[in-house]
Write a protein that holds these residues in place. Structure first.
Motif, PDB file in Angstrom:
ATOM      1  N   HIS A 154       0.859  -1.181   0.000  1.00  0.00           N
ATOM      2  CA  HIS A 154       0.000   0.000   0.000  1.00  0.00           C
ATOM      3  C   HIS A 154       0.900   1.238   0.000  1.00  0.00           C
ATOM      4  O   HIS A 154       1.674   1.432   0.942  1.00  0.00           O
ATOM      5  N   PRO A 155       0.841   2.073  -1.014  1.00  0.00           N
ATOM      6  CA  PRO A 155       1.757   3.209  -1.087  1.00  0.00           C
ATOM      7  C   PRO A 155       1.423   4.367  -0.153  1.00  0.00           C
ATOM      8  O   PRO A 155       2.289   5.210   0.117  1.00  0.00           O
TER       9      PRO A 155
ATOM     10  N   LYS B 215       4.357  -1.219   7.304  1.00  0.00           N
ATOM     11  CA  LYS B 215       4.594   0.145   6.866  1.00  0.00           C
ATOM     12  C   LYS B 215       4.245   0.314   5.389  1.00  0.00           C
ATOM     13  O   LYS B 215       4.358  -0.627   4.604  1.00  0.00           O
ATOM     14  N   LYS B 216       3.814   1.498   5.031  1.00  0.00           N
ATOM     15  CA  LYS B 216       3.464   1.787   3.642  1.00  0.00           C
ATOM     16  C   LYS B 216       4.636   1.453   2.725  1.00  0.00           C
ATOM     17  O   LYS B 216       5.796   1.731   3.044  1.00  0.00           O
ATOM     18  N   GLY B 217       4.324   0.807   1.604  1.00  0.00           N
ATOM     19  CA  GLY B 217       5.349   0.444   0.652  1.00  0.00           C
ATOM     20  C   GLY B 217       5.981  -0.907   0.886  1.00  0.00           C
ATOM     21  O   GLY B 217       6.699  -1.415   0.008  1.00  0.00           O
TER      22      GLY B 217
ATOM     23  N   ALA C 135      -6.077   1.275  -3.201  1.00  0.00           N
ATOM     24  CA  ALA C 135      -4.664   1.668  -3.135  1.00  0.00           C
ATOM     25  C   ALA C 135      -3.802   0.489  -2.693  1.00  0.00           C
ATOM     26  O   ALA C 135      -2.955   0.602  -1.809  1.00  0.00           O
ATOM     27  N   SER C 136      -4.046  -0.649  -3.315  1.00  0.00           N
ATOM     28  CA  SER C 136      -3.299  -1.880  -3.042  1.00  0.00           C
ATOM     29  C   SER C 136      -2.782  -2.403  -4.379  1.00  0.00           C
ATOM     30  O   SER C 136      -3.532  -2.465  -5.342  1.00  0.00           O
ATOM     31  N   TYR C 137      -1.524  -2.799  -4.394  1.00  0.00           N
ATOM     32  CA  TYR C 137      -0.928  -3.207  -5.662  1.00  0.00           C
ATOM     33  C   TYR C 137      -0.133  -4.490  -5.479  1.00  0.00           C
ATOM     34  O   TYR C 137       0.547  -4.683  -4.464  1.00  0.00           O
ATOM     35  N   LEU C 138      -0.259  -5.385  -6.455  1.00  0.00           N
ATOM     36  CA  LEU C 138       0.395  -6.681  -6.383  1.00  0.00           C
ATOM     37  C   LEU C 138       1.913  -6.529  -6.477  1.00  0.00           C
ATOM     38  O   LEU C 138       2.415  -5.733  -7.274  1.00  0.00           O
TER      39      LEU C 138
END
Length: 226
Positions: free
Chosen positions: A54-55, A89-91, A158-161
């Motif tokens: 999640h960015p 944590k984000k990322g 806002a979730s990316y594989l």
């Protein structure tokens, strides 16, 4: 009729139950129960969920009963009540999954939540209602998930594989793929990020979709999933 957000959502024939659990300063919070004796949960666990990131938001897990498997930044571990609140944590690439190693454990209960965000597309209740609803549908129907539908929903949350670690600029490429394939091409092909029968706050879902030229046609207040 939209779902009642205060009623527990029981998915995968009772294998997973989610209950909205509001927490201050969090964009969403759910109490999630894994029924460890359920054959449907064992079937789901044969393949771990995909790694993702999640960015924009940190994600939090607090186990209140039993044990839970997690992976973050390539490290797998089992967490329990004594670990307190665990933060992704984000990322950071991560995932969570059932752990069946606890002797006599019949269930795992944990609180899943995310930090607040000003982004239109973010981890929130609207995203999770649709993601759990879609997963439950394709499992009940005995069908595999549609990659475009998954990417459409993930982008809206806002979730990316996660791509393999050897791919250069993996996070950037993954986000571009999510937007282009999930939001743009998916929208043109008729894939919605949100569906009315799974969404308790349809007006919020519509406002989100209206920010994208490719998805605004899905925001009609009377729209139903075919």
């Amino acid at each position: 009729m939209p779902p009642d957000p205060n009623k527990p959502v029981i998915a995968f024939n009772g294998a997973i139950t989610t209950q909205l659990t509001p927490l201050p300063h969090r964009s969403f919070a759910y109490t999630v129960t894994f029924a460890l004796t359920s054959p449907h949960l064992h079937a789901l666990a044969r393949q771990k969920p995909p790694l993702h990131f999640h960015p924009y938001q940190d994600e939090y897990i607090t186990v209140t009963e039993g044990l839970l498997g997690i992976e973050c930044a390539g490290v797998e571990r089992v967490i329990g009540v004594a670990d307190g609140e665990v933060r992704f944590k984000k990322g950071k690439h991560h995932r969570l999954f059932p752990h069946f190693g606890g002797e006599g454990d019949k269930k795992t209960v944990f609180v899943l939540s995310g930090e607040e965000s000003k982004e239109v597309f973010q981890l929130d209740t609207v995203f999770f209602q649709n993601w759990y609803g879609y997963q439950d549908q394709f499992v009940r129907e005995g069908k595999g998930p549609s990659l475009v539908q998954v990417m459409s929903m993930f982008d809206a949350g806002a979730s990316y594989l996660s791509l393999p670690p050897w791919v250069p600029f993996g996070r950037t490429l993954s986000r571009m793929a999510g937007i282009v394939l999930g939001r743009w091409i998916g929208g043109l092909l008729g894939y919605q990020p949100f569906y009315k029968e799974w969404t308790s706050d349809w007006d919020l879902a519509c406002r989100k979709m209206e920010t994208s030229w490719f998805q605004r046609r899905f925001s009609a207040r009377g729209l139903k999933r075919e």
